[in-house]
Design a protein around this motif. Structure first.
Motif, PDB file in Angstrom:
ATOM      1  N   ALA A   1      40.212  18.444   1.762  1.00  0.00           N
ATOM      2  CA  ALA A   1      38.696  19.300   0.972  1.00  0.00           C
ATOM      3  C   ALA A   1      37.445  18.808   1.237  1.00  0.00           C
ATOM      4  O   ALA A   1      37.410  17.695   1.429  1.00  0.00           O
ATOM      5  CB  ALA A   1      39.381  19.887  -0.180  1.00  0.00           C
TER       6      ALA A   1
ATOM      7  N   TYR B   1      33.432  18.843  -1.212  1.00  0.00           N
ATOM      8  CA  TYR B   1      32.868  19.377  -2.405  1.00  0.00           C
ATOM      9  C   TYR B   1      31.219  18.901  -2.053  1.00  0.00           C
ATOM     10  O   TYR B   1      31.347  18.160  -1.719  1.00  0.00           O
ATOM     11  CB  TYR B   1      32.998  18.689  -3.233  1.00  0.00           C
TER      12      TYR B   1
ATOM     13  N   TYR C   1      31.015  15.473  -0.956  1.00  0.00           N
ATOM     14  CA  TYR C   1      32.497  14.736  -0.624  1.00  0.00           C
ATOM     15  C   TYR C   1      33.595  15.411  -0.130  1.00  0.00           C
ATOM     16  O   TYR C   1      33.874  16.686  -0.742  1.00  0.00           O
ATOM     17  CB  TYR C   1      32.965  14.886  -1.735  1.00  0.00           C
TER      18      TYR C   1
ATOM     19  N   GLN D   1      38.212  15.358   0.880  1.00  0.00           N
ATOM     20  CA  GLN D   1      38.577  14.887  -0.816  1.00  0.00           C
ATOM     21  C   GLN D   1      40.253  15.086   0.284  1.00  0.00           C
ATOM     22  O   GLN D   1      40.317  15.845   0.867  1.00  0.00           O
ATOM     23  CB  GLN D   1      38.323  15.448  -1.346  1.00  0.00           C
TER      24      GLN D   1
ATOM     25  N   TYR E   1      44.816  14.744  -0.011  1.00  0.00           N
ATOM     26  CA  TYR E   1      46.155  15.209  -1.395  1.00  0.00           C
ATOM     27  C   TYR E   1      47.591  14.036  -0.434  1.00  0.00           C
ATOM     28  O   TYR E   1      47.508  15.329   0.631  1.00  0.00           O
ATOM     29  CB  TYR E   1      45.704  16.551  -1.298  1.00  0.00           C
TER      30      TYR E   1
ATOM     31  N   PRO F   1      46.512   6.266  -3.931  1.00  0.00           N
ATOM     32  CA  PRO F   1      46.571   6.993  -5.018  1.00  0.00           C
ATOM     33  C   PRO F   1      47.374   9.162  -4.524  1.00  0.00           C
ATOM     34  O   PRO F   1      46.516   9.258  -3.210  1.00  0.00           O
ATOM     35  CB  PRO F   1      45.537   7.784  -5.849  1.00  0.00           C
TER      36      PRO F   1
ATOM     37  N   TYR G   1      45.224  11.467  -4.962  1.00  0.00           N
ATOM     38  CA  TYR G   1      44.439  12.576  -4.512  1.00  0.00           C
ATOM     39  C   TYR G   1      42.581  11.111  -4.112  1.00  0.00           C
ATOM     40  O   TYR G   1      42.998  10.098  -5.158  1.00  0.00           O
ATOM     41  CB  TYR G   1      43.373  13.160  -5.685  1.00  0.00           C
TER      42      TYR G   1
ATOM     43  N   PHE H   1      38.806  10.729  -2.977  1.00  0.00           N
ATOM     44  CA  PHE H   1      37.578  11.404  -2.455  1.00  0.00           C
ATOM     45  C   PHE H   1      36.766  10.460  -1.724  1.00  0.00           C
ATOM     46  O   PHE H   1      37.218   8.964  -1.320  1.00  0.00           O
ATOM     47  CB  PHE H   1      36.451  11.403  -3.526  1.00  0.00           C
TER      48      PHE H   1
ATOM     49  N   PRO I   1      33.245   8.289   0.091  1.00  0.00           N
ATOM     50  CA  PRO I   1      32.193   8.047  -1.208  1.00  0.00           C
ATOM     51  C   PRO I   1      31.062   8.652  -0.946  1.00  0.00           C
ATOM     52  O   PRO I   1      30.053   8.819  -1.630  1.00  0.00           O
ATOM     53  CB  PRO I   1      31.745   6.083  -0.109  1.00  0.00           C
TER      54      PRO I   1
END
Lengths: 119, 109
Positions: free
Chosen positions: B35, B37, B88, B90, B92, B96, B98, B100, B102
């Motif tokens: 994704a 953002y 940003y 990202q 999934y 971890p 999720y 992002f 930098p």
């Protein structure tokens, strides 16, 4: 209007605790997985924790495990983040967000609440 | 752990120009779980693109996403003044759960 509103941020001393809340409205709160994301001052985004619709699956980022606890109350359309043993590097804006069904993108975000950890 | 790298760190362009932002993953990412953002100063992030190439509700068609595997791109054709912000990517599903990138700061030249 679909929205999330965080509250509960503030100034706390190292080692202290804080409980954040996130109130949802305008959508079926119980039908969505929810998450917390934080952003330290002047820095990027960091995922904190997520909780599924009934709270039966909970995940944390490694640096938050054992110190943070996510929970939800679907009857009150509320999401929570209990933060214990706070450290200076936990200082950040904390956002709650809703996950889209199927692809888990974060489609609705709250405006954020500021947590400052300092002596 | 899947690490996302975004380039350039800062992109200086003029309104009306085309912007191309890159996101590279350290391991292959499912196209379903990438994704983009947009975040403006003092605001929460806003979902632009999900599943690598699908525009979120209300996002203008000058925003488009593409890519697969480890290389993904966000393209903004004909920049508008309100497009200058930090972007940003990202993912999934890694560890971890999720992560992002930098961020890329898109600034007015």
């Amino acid at each position: 209007e679909v929205q999330l509103v965080e509250s509960g941020g503030g100034l706390v001393k190292p080692g202290g605790s804080l409980r954040l809340s996130c109130a949802g409205s305008g959508f079926v709160f119980s039908a969505y997985t929810l998450t917390w994301v934080r952003q330290p001052p002047g820095q990027g985004l960091e995922w904190v924790s997520s909780i599924t619709t009934r709270g039966d699956s909970i995940r944390y980022a490694d640096s938050m495990k054992g110190r943070f606890t996510i929970s939800r109350d679907n009857a009150r359309n509320s999401l929570f983040l209990q933060m214990d043993s706070l450290r200076a590097d936990d200082t950040a804006i904390y956002f709650c967000a809703r996950l889209r069904w199927g692809d888990d993108a974060f489609d609705i975000w709250g405006q954020g609440t500021v947590v400052s950890v300092s002596s | 752990e899947i690490v996302l790298t975004q380039s350039p760190g800062t992109l200086s362009l003029s309104p009306g120009e085309r912007a191309t932002l890159s996101c590279r993953a350290s391991r292959s990412v499912s196209t379903s779980y990438l994704a983009w953002y947009q975040q403006k100063p003092g605001q929460a992030p806003r979902l632009l693109i999900y599943s690598s190439s699908s525009r979120a509700t209300g996002i203008p068609n000058r925003f488009s996403g593409s890519g697969s595997g480890t290389d993904f791109t966000l393209t903004i054709t004909r920049l508008e003044p309100e497009d200058f912000a930090v972007y940003y990517c990202q993912q999934y599903g890694g560890s971890p759960l999720y992560t992002f990138g930098p961020g890329t700061k898109l600034e007015i030249k």
